[in-house]
Design an enzyme around this catalytic site. Structure first.
Site, short mmCIF file in Angstrom:
data_model
loop_
_atom_site.label_atom_id
_atom_site.label_comp_id
_atom_site.label_asym_id
_atom_site.label_seq_id
_atom_site.Cartn_x
_atom_site.Cartn_y
_atom_site.Cartn_z
CE LYS A 49 81.58 39.48 -86.71
NZ LYS A 49 80.88 39.73 -85.42
CG ASP A 107 75.82 39.46 -89.13
OD1 ASP A 107 74.99 38.55 -89.34
OD2 ASP A 107 75.68 40.61 -89.60
#
Length: 224
Positions: free
Chosen positions: A147, A165
């Protein structure tokens, strides 16, 4: 099914286009000028290293706090401030992991020549992401998983890596595009990214653009 995204595009498309241009400039010229008004009272210059630090700061925190820290510390501060000075500033801004993030910034600073070497290597965005986040890679940035590495690459102009996210994850689950996963693994991350790419393609936009619209739908802000 995606009327909300198209409505967001009508409403804040100009701000999203400006942000994508700021990202492109950062990747192309090594620096950019961010303007977050009217969503946040913040505008400032950033370079590649300060953007990497921003991505370290936002993990398990917030984009707003990362922006405030990036604006206050500035490109030179990230390069020159001591561990103690960085910790003090992050603590004063209310960062929950001030010392840990300051340590990661200092470590990233020591290894940034490797990061630049990797970015110039001509590797694909997916290869770059794996090398920035893999614990076995000499290019690994401490604090970067898939991420965070995706976040950094998106913010320097790469348009086809997804930042899965909590906002994007929730968006995909609410739309019944992925099962109601409770945890995130590499397999689930890549599966979610594949689905998001299909959605973006269907809407005629890049993953980077779609991400900013989803963030706006979940927060009411166009940030980064």
């Amino acid at each position: 099914m995606f009327e909300d995204v198209l409505l967001a595009k009508e409403k804040v498309g100009s701000f999203v286009r400006r942000r994508l241009e700021e990202f492109e400039n950062l990747g192309k010229f090594g620096e950019t000028y961010f303007n977050f008004k009217p969503f946040l009272d913040a505008e400032y210059k950033a370079d590649l290293f300060s953007e990497l630090c921003f991505c370290l700061l936002t993990a398990n925190s917030s984009a707003s706090l990362g922006i405030k820290a990036q604006m206050q510390i500035g490109p030179e501060g990230f390069k020159t401030l001591s561990l103690e000075e960085l910790t003090e500033i992050l603590s004063s801004l209310g960062h929950r992991f001030a010392r840990q993030r300051a340590e990661r910034i200092v470590k990233a600073r020591e290894n940034f020549h490797r990061t630049l070497e990797l970015l110039k290597s001509g590797s694909s965005p997916q290869e770059l992401r794996d090398l920035l986040s893999d614990t076995c890679s000499k290019y690994k940035v401490e604090g970067f998983g898939l991420k965070e590495a995706s976040h950094f690459l998106r913010n320097i102009g790469y348009k086809d890596v997804a930042i899965i996210d909590r906002h994007i994850f929730r968006f995909l689950k609410e739309k019944k595009l992925i099962p109601d996963y409770k945890t995130m693994t590499r397999k689930i991350y890549l599966q979610s990214e594949k689905v998001l790419k299909e959605v973006a393609q269907g809407l005629g936009m890049s993953v980077a653009e779609l991400d900013l619209y989803v963030f706006y739908l979940k927060t009411g802000k166009v940030l980064k």
